[in-house]
Motif scaffolding. Structure first.
Motif, mmCIF file in Angstrom:
data_model
loop_
_atom_site.group_PDB
_atom_site.id
_atom_site.type_symbol
_atom_site.label_atom_id
_atom_site.label_comp_id
_atom_site.label_asym_id
_atom_site.label_seq_id
_atom_site.Cartn_x
_atom_site.Cartn_y
_atom_site.Cartn_z
ATOM 1 N N GLY A 112 2.639 1.598 8.182
ATOM 2 C CA GLY A 112 3.827 1.049 7.533
ATOM 3 C C GLY A 112 3.972 1.460 6.085
ATOM 4 N N CYS A 113 2.906 2.002 5.487
ATOM 5 C CA CYS A 113 2.998 2.412 4.073
ATOM 6 C C CYS A 113 1.885 3.419 3.761
ATOM 7 N N PRO A 114 1.896 3.967 2.557
ATOM 8 C CA PRO A 114 0.925 5.028 2.230
ATOM 9 C C PRO A 114 -0.523 4.568 2.131
ATOM 10 N N LYS A 115 -0.785 3.315 2.390
ATOM 11 C CA LYS A 115 -2.203 2.893 2.403
ATOM 12 C C LYS A 115 -2.904 3.367 3.680
ATOM 13 N N TYR A 116 -2.135 3.741 4.685
ATOM 14 C CA TYR A 116 -2.676 4.359 5.912
ATOM 15 C C TYR A 116 -3.824 3.556 6.533
ATOM 16 N N CYS A 117 -3.649 2.260 6.665
ATOM 17 C CA CYS A 117 -4.721 1.430 7.235
ATOM 18 C C CYS A 117 -5.089 1.848 8.657
ATOM 19 N N ALA A 118 -4.093 2.157 9.486
ATOM 20 C CA ALA A 118 -4.400 2.538 10.870
ATOM 21 C C ALA A 118 -5.139 3.876 10.893
ATOM 22 N N LYS A 119 -4.622 4.845 10.179
ATOM 23 C CA LYS A 119 -5.252 6.177 10.163
ATOM 24 C C LYS A 119 -6.714 6.084 9.677
ATOM 25 N N LYS A 120 -6.905 5.406 8.549
ATOM 26 C CA LYS A 120 -8.257 5.318 7.974
ATOM 27 C C LYS A 120 -9.206 4.564 8.912
ATOM 28 N N SER A 121 -8.712 3.494 9.516
ATOM 29 C CA SER A 121 -9.586 2.682 10.384
ATOM 30 C C SER A 121 -9.962 3.437 11.653
ATOM 31 N N VAL A 122 -8.986 4.146 12.229
ATOM 32 C CA VAL A 122 -9.277 4.915 13.452
ATOM 33 C C VAL A 122 -10.276 6.032 13.124
ATOM 34 N N GLU A 123 -10.077 6.701 11.997
ATOM 35 C CA GLU A 123 -11.023 7.769 11.620
ATOM 36 C C GLU A 123 -12.413 7.193 11.364
ATOM 37 N N ALA A 124 -12.471 6.039 10.702
ATOM 38 C CA ALA A 124 -13.775 5.429 10.399
ATOM 39 C C ALA A 124 -14.513 5.043 11.687
ATOM 40 N N ALA A 125 -13.741 4.758 12.744
ATOM 41 C CA ALA A 125 -14.364 4.380 14.024
ATOM 42 C C ALA A 125 -14.663 5.603 14.890
ATOM 43 N N GLY A 126 -14.362 6.795 14.359
ATOM 44 C CA GLY A 126 -14.709 8.020 15.093
ATOM 45 C C GLY A 126 -13.583 8.625 15.909
ATOM 46 N N GLY A 127 -12.381 8.074 15.789
ATOM 47 C CA GLY A 127 -11.242 8.646 16.525
ATOM 48 C C GLY A 127 -10.743 9.930 15.869
ATOM 49 N N GLU A 128 -10.181 10.825 16.673
ATOM 50 C CA GLU A 128 -9.597 12.070 16.162
ATOM 51 C C GLU A 128 -8.104 11.826 15.948
ATOM 52 N N VAL A 129 -7.696 11.667 14.696
ATOM 53 C CA VAL A 129 -6.271 11.419 14.433
ATOM 54 C C VAL A 129 -5.545 12.768 14.358
ATOM 55 N N ASP A 130 -4.942 13.160 15.467
ATOM 56 C CA ASP A 130 -4.237 14.443 15.525
ATOM 57 C C ASP A 130 -2.881 14.369 14.838
ATOM 58 N N HIS A 131 -2.268 13.212 14.871
ATOM 59 C CA HIS A 131 -0.965 13.040 14.213
ATOM 60 C C HIS A 131 -0.946 11.688 13.513
ATOM 61 N N SER A 132 -0.695 11.725 12.214
ATOM 62 C CA SER A 132 -0.614 10.495 11.430
ATOM 63 C C SER A 132 0.806 10.370 10.890
ATOM 64 N N TYR A 133 1.487 9.325 11.292
ATOM 65 C CA TYR A 133 2.860 9.089 10.815
ATOM 66 C C TYR A 133 2.893 7.837 9.968
ATOM 67 N N LYS A 134 3.920 7.775 9.095
ATOM 68 C CA LYS A 134 4.174 6.498 8.418
ATOM 69 C C LYS A 134 5.677 6.256 8.378
ATOM 70 N N VAL A 135 6.039 5.010 8.583
ATOM 71 C CA VAL A 135 7.453 4.639 8.730
ATOM 72 C C VAL A 135 8.316 5.140 7.563
ATOM 73 N N PRO A 136 7.884 4.993 6.292
ATOM 74 C CA PRO A 136 8.759 5.388 5.181
ATOM 75 C C PRO A 136 9.186 6.865 5.231
ATOM 76 N N ASP A 137 8.406 7.721 5.894
ATOM 77 C CA ASP A 137 8.768 9.146 5.970
ATOM 78 C C ASP A 137 10.063 9.370 6.751
ATOM 79 N N PHE A 138 10.453 8.391 7.554
ATOM 80 C CA PHE A 138 11.649 8.552 8.397
ATOM 81 C C PHE A 138 12.800 7.661 7.918
ATOM 82 N N MET A 139 12.617 7.112 6.732
ATOM 83 C CA MET A 139 13.564 6.113 6.215
ATOM 84 C C MET A 139 14.847 6.731 5.644
ATOM 85 N N LYS A 140 14.790 7.975 5.164
ATOM 86 C CA LYS A 140 15.917 8.553 4.414
ATOM 87 C C LYS A 140 17.282 8.359 5.089
ATOM 88 N N PRO A 141 17.439 8.736 6.369
ATOM 89 C CA PRO A 141 18.767 8.556 6.970
ATOM 90 C C PRO A 141 19.143 7.092 7.201
#
Ligand code: SF4
Length: 133
Positions: free
Chosen positions: A65-94
């Protein structure tokens, strides 16, 4: 191949977190239920054995939901391979100027935005599945 793990941040109290969660539920429950699944971020963070075993070394997509990337960081810390990391604000412009709701409910514009986010996630899930075939 096992299902692609799609994991949103928890983002309680923010509409951006709710958009992340609803878009992930749409893809894992409605658009790609046979190709993807989601897991509770709290279980990832607390190191739940079953959940960690499911994501360790596995292809994952995160939606934050924001640039703190809690999901991305937590999944990586648990050993997951984050192939695609998205955040909602990146799609907010339109969607600037729209009211999307609050941390607990989405407006009609909010649901439309969540739907758009879920389409992006669904496209990514299908592409990742095709890559490994
Ligand atoms: S990524 Fe941002 S919105 Fe999501 S849980 Fe972390 S701080 Fe909250």
């Amino acid at each position: 191949m096992s299902k692609i793990k799609v994991i949103p941040c928890s983002g309680i109290g923010k509409v951006l977190g709710l958009l992340a969660r609803e878009s992930v539920l749409m893809v894992t429950q409605e658009k790609c239920p046979n190709e993807s699944e989601t897991l509770c971020l709290a279980h990832v963070v607390t190191g739940d054995d079953e959940v960690v075993a499911k994501i360790k070394g596995q292809p994952c997509i995160t939606m934050d939901g924001c640039p703190k990337y809690c999901a991305k960081k937590s999944v990586e810390a648990a050993g997951g391979e984050v192939d695609h990391s998205y955040k909602v604000p990146d799609f907010m412009k339109p969607h600037r100027g729209e009211e999307h709701g609050t941390g607990t409910y989405l407006t009609a514009d909010g649901w439309k935005f969540a739907e758009e986010l879920s389409d992006i996630l669904a496209k990514t899930v299908i592409e990742m599945q095709e890559e490994v075939r």
